[in-house]
Scaffold this motif. Structure first.
Motif, PDB file in Angstrom:
ATOM      1  N   UNK A   8       1.138  -1.316  -0.201  1.00 37.00           N
ATOM      2  CA  UNK A   8      -0.025  -0.002   0.275  1.00 37.00           C
ATOM      3  C   UNK A   8       0.975   1.293   0.020  1.00 37.00           C
ATOM      4  N   UNK A   9       1.998   1.291   0.915  1.00 39.42           N
ATOM      5  CA  UNK A   9       2.798   2.809   0.786  1.00 39.42           C
ATOM      6  C   UNK A   9       3.486   2.708  -0.546  1.00 39.42           C
ATOM      7  N   UNK A  10       3.592   1.534  -1.395  1.00 42.04           N
ATOM      8  CA  UNK A  10       4.691   2.186  -2.632  1.00 42.04           C
ATOM      9  C   UNK A  10       3.843   2.204  -3.592  1.00 42.04           C
ATOM     10  N   UNK A  11       2.512   1.770  -3.821  1.00 43.08           N
ATOM     11  CA  UNK A  11       1.750   1.560  -4.417  1.00 43.08           C
ATOM     12  C   UNK A  11       0.118   2.698  -4.802  1.00 43.08           C
ATOM     13  N   UNK A  12       0.430   2.647  -3.561  1.00 42.84           N
ATOM     14  CA  UNK A  12      -1.203   3.609  -3.236  1.00 42.84           C
ATOM     15  C   UNK A  12      -1.245   5.167  -3.103  1.00 42.84           C
ATOM     16  N   UNK A  13       0.043   5.205  -2.390  1.00 43.29           N
ATOM     17  CA  UNK A  13       0.091   6.919  -1.445  1.00 43.29           C
ATOM     18  C   UNK A  13       0.718   6.969  -1.727  1.00 43.29           C
ATOM     19  N   UNK A  14       1.871   7.022  -2.659  1.00 38.43           N
ATOM     20  CA  UNK A  14       1.960   8.521  -3.597  1.00 38.43           C
ATOM     21  C   UNK A  14       1.448   8.714  -4.984  1.00 38.43           C
ATOM     22  N   UNK A  15       0.346   7.481  -4.999  1.00 44.15           N
ATOM     23  CA  UNK A  15      -0.111   8.277  -6.525  1.00 44.15           C
ATOM     24  C   UNK A  15      -1.734   8.667  -5.271  1.00 44.15           C
ATOM     25  N   UNK A  16      -2.033   8.859  -4.744  1.00 45.65           N
ATOM     26  CA  UNK A  16      -3.090   9.545  -4.288  1.00 45.65           C
ATOM     27  C   UNK A  16      -2.361  10.309  -3.677  1.00 45.65           C
ATOM     28  N   UNK A  17      -1.267  10.914  -3.287  1.00 42.13           N
ATOM     29  CA  UNK A  17      -0.154  12.109  -2.632  1.00 42.13           C
ATOM     30  C   UNK A  17      -0.673  13.438  -3.770  1.00 42.13           C
ATOM     31  N   UNK A  18       0.313  12.294  -4.716  1.00 42.49           N
ATOM     32  CA  UNK A  18       0.751  13.058  -6.033  1.00 42.49           C
ATOM     33  C   UNK A  18      -1.005  14.060  -7.082  1.00 42.49           C
ATOM     34  N   UNK A  30      -6.599  19.583   3.293  1.00 39.82           N
ATOM     35  CA  UNK A  30      -5.588  18.975   4.342  1.00 39.82           C
ATOM     36  C   UNK A  30      -6.498  18.044   4.805  1.00 39.82           C
ATOM     37  N   UNK A  31      -7.471  18.366   4.403  1.00 39.99           N
ATOM     38  CA  UNK A  31      -8.973  17.729   4.637  1.00 39.99           C
ATOM     39  C   UNK A  31      -9.250  16.144   3.728  1.00 39.99           C
ATOM     40  N   UNK A  32      -7.965  16.338   2.758  1.00 39.87           N
ATOM     41  CA  UNK A  32      -8.325  15.133   1.415  1.00 39.87           C
ATOM     42  C   UNK A  32      -7.531  14.419   1.851  1.00 39.87           C
ATOM     43  N   UNK A  33      -6.089  14.805   2.481  1.00 37.13           N
ATOM     44  CA  UNK A  33      -4.811  13.735   3.477  1.00 37.13           C
ATOM     45  C   UNK A  33      -5.603  12.727   4.280  1.00 37.13           C
ATOM     46  N   UNK A  34      -6.511  13.619   5.237  1.00 36.97           N
ATOM     47  CA  UNK A  34      -6.903  12.887   6.138  1.00 36.97           C
ATOM     48  C   UNK A  34      -7.553  11.823   5.948  1.00 36.97           C
ATOM     49  N   UNK A  35      -8.748  11.754   5.255  1.00 34.25           N
ATOM     50  CA  UNK A  35      -9.535  10.876   4.972  1.00 34.25           C
ATOM     51  C   UNK A  35      -8.028  10.132   3.933  1.00 34.25           C
ATOM     52  N   UNK A  36      -6.960  10.326   3.167  1.00 31.89           N
ATOM     53  CA  UNK A  36      -7.001   9.674   2.336  1.00 31.89           C
ATOM     54  C   UNK A  36      -5.701   8.399   3.279  1.00 31.89           C
ATOM     55  N   UNK A  37      -4.997   8.700   4.534  1.00 31.30           N
ATOM     56  CA  UNK A  37      -5.237   8.292   5.567  1.00 31.30           C
ATOM     57  C   UNK A  37      -6.011   7.096   5.892  1.00 31.30           C
ATOM     58  N   UNK A  38      -6.928   7.648   6.432  1.00 31.34           N
ATOM     59  CA  UNK A  38      -7.611   6.669   7.323  1.00 31.34           C
ATOM     60  C   UNK A  38      -8.240   5.583   6.127  1.00 31.34           C
ATOM     61  N   UNK A  39      -8.474   5.880   4.840  1.00 29.74           N
ATOM     62  CA  UNK A  39      -8.626   4.566   3.458  1.00 29.74           C
ATOM     63  C   UNK A  39      -7.773   4.272   3.764  1.00 29.74           C
TER      64      UNK A  39
END
Length: 213
Positions: free
Chosen positions: A120-130, A139-148
């Motif tokens: 998840x760290x190498x595949x999902x987080x970079x795509x969702x962050x960028x 900032x609310x998007x990144x909070x819910x992103x971490x929860x998901x």
């Protein structure tokens, strides 16, 4: 679980220096390539949707990314759970030790979560962050992103372990592992054949276009 991690760290520490450096280099390069590719996909998708807002697909892509990661984890969780629950090298020692079998089962399942969260760290987080950067989300998007992201591996890991236990009741686990290896080999061969066929036809069509010009 802490003792399991300590055992893994001790095994890595006792390796020869050249083997340590080789493992760090190979896994580091693989992780860097996956992170860069995932980030490029997220940034490109975010920039494209910002440039063409009429498609109104901004809320769809994060769900598609997490769904694809969940499917990948579900496919890989069966093999990981099978190896952890039935073919681990220390399983005989743990089963004969004065430890609850439930504790052994839970520890083996939790050890697999390391692999799930690394994926998840190498595949999902970079795509969702960028993707969020490309669309200038707050900032609310990144909070819910971490929860998901934290909750994404839970269901595939649980289903993988459940499928392994159900299959082990009706079929020998060693035969299941052989069949799983055969399926993986056939899948890899099929992907290679499809890739080679696509490359061949791409070159053919490129040659036809050049001749027509």
């Amino acid at each position: 679980v802490g003792l399991q991690f300590q055992l893994g760290w001790n095994s890595f520490r006792r390796m020869k220096l050249i083997r340590k450096l080789l493992n760090i280099f190979v896994f580091g390069m693989l992780g860097a390539v996956l992170i860069f590719t995932s980030g490029a996909i997220g940034l490109g998708a975010g920039s494209a949707l910002k440039r063409y807002p009429e498609f109104q697909l901004e809320s769809l892509l994060p769900g598609l990314i997490l769904t694809a990661i969940a499917l990948l984890l579900l496919i890989s969780s069966f093999g990981l759970a099978l190896g952890s629950l039935f073919f681990s090298r220390d399983l005989d020692l743990l089963m004969s030790a004065p430890v609850s079998r439930r504790a052994v089962f839970i520890a083996k399942i939790l050890n697999g979560f390391t692999v799930y969260y690394l994926l998840v760290f190498v595949l999902a987080i970079p795509a969702l962050l960028t993707y969020g950067i490309g669309l200038h989300y707050g900032p609310l998007y990144y909070v819910f992103m971490l929860v998901a992201v934290v909750g994404t591996p839970l269901l595939p890991a649980g289903l993988g372990a459940l499928f392994v236990l159900l299959v082990a009741r009706v079929a020998p686990v060693r035969r299941v592992r052989e069949v799983l290896g055969l399926v993986a080999a056939l899948f890899g061969t099929s992907c290679a054949l499809i890739s080679n066929t696509a490359s061949y036809w791409t070159r053919q069509f490129a040659g036809m276009d050049a001749s027509l010009e």
